[in-house]
Design a protein around this motif. Structure first.
Motif: not given
Length: 284
Positions: A123-130, A153-160
């Motif tokens: 969901t976060v990736i979709k909002l980032q891309q859009t 807990l996952g790798n979120t460094k490249s995300l908002p």
């Protein structure tokens, strides 16, 4: 024969041209959504995550309370399929910098907390891309909190960057009747439980990886005051065990107890006291 061949070639070229136009128009539509938001970095959506067996409808009362309080006029939806495909309904609007995104997991009876975390990430990736968002907030109720925790807990460094995290009725270290019993779990001063369930042990990694001095955390739990020290489904100790996982690394950490009959587990997302806490926390 030659005329037929030329006619056939012409029809093929026409079809190719129409397909190309269609793709250009679709791409242009997405680009228009983003271009309307001249200051994309100013947009800080708040994502709501519902509990097990529930849907976005459980989030709507809280979302509407934010609209009534004047924090935003925008409520949109992100529907996540069993395979993790995210479909957005509605859109961000110009100059409305704190839009709400009600997340709806279609496989809402899936008991795998890690899977909920993967869906949250999608969901976060979709909002980032859009929309090219740079920061956002998360609000979870019940199992929705595990979506947030396993997302982190996952790798979120490249995300908002997650700015604010609101946990409501979180069962971080188990549910009553499923590995926990009333008044059995004990926490030390740091919030560390005397016994840890499987998911909680997995989340212990956050004590080293939770973003340092970045996220303000509000942990809300219910106490029915019936002697069980619980909201009827989750012990207060299980909810408060969040402290041990994140408090030493969070930008700030606070707990708020809700009491009375409307402090029951499934009523907390309809509770006016919770609305007020949520509004003040996100506004400030």
């Amino acid at each position: 024969m030659k005329k037929r061949l030329m006619l056939f070639v012409g029809l093929v070229l026409l079809c190719v041209g129409l397909v190309a136009c269609g793709k250009t128009e679709k791409s242009g539509s997405t680009n228009r959504n983003v271009s309307e938001l001249a200051n994309a970095s100013k947009y800080e959506p708040t994502l709501f995550f519902h509990g097990w067996g529930s849907s976005y409808r459980a989030e709507d009362q809280m979302a509407q309370s934010l609209v009534k309080a004047g924090l935003t006029k925008t409520i949109m939806r992100a529907t996540v399929s069993k395979t993790g495909k995210v479909t957005l309904t509605g859109r961000f609007h110009k100059h409305d910098y704190q839009p709400i995104v009600e997340v709806n997991f279609q496989d809402n009876r899936n008991g795998n907390s890690q899977q909920w975390g993967r869906w949250a990430k999608a969901t976060v990736i979709k909002l980032q891309q859009t929309y090219h968002i740079k920061k956002f907030n998360m609000v979870g109720h019940s199992m929705g909190n595990m979506a947030i925790m396993f997302y982190l807990l996952g790798n979120t460094k490249s995300l908002p960057k997650l700015q604010k995290q609101v946990d409501i009725a979180g069962h971080f270290n188990g549910i009553l009747g499923m590995g926990d019993k009333p008044n059995q779990m004990m926490l030390n001063r740091a919030g560390k439980p005397n016994k840890m369930q499987t998911d909680y042990r997995s989340l212990l990694k956050l004590r080293q990886t939770y973003p340092k001095n970045q996220i303000a955390v509000l942990n809300v739990y219910g106490n029915k005051q019936d002697g069980s020290h619980s909201d009827g489904s989750v012990s207060n100790a299980s909810s408060k065990s969040l402290r041990y996982l994140v408090a030493t690394r969070a930008k700030s950490y606070q707990e708020q107890q809700i009491t009375g009959p409307n402090a029951q587990h499934s009523k907390l997302h309809e509770n006016k006291q919770v609305d007020k806490l949520l509004i003040n926390f996100l506004r400030n």
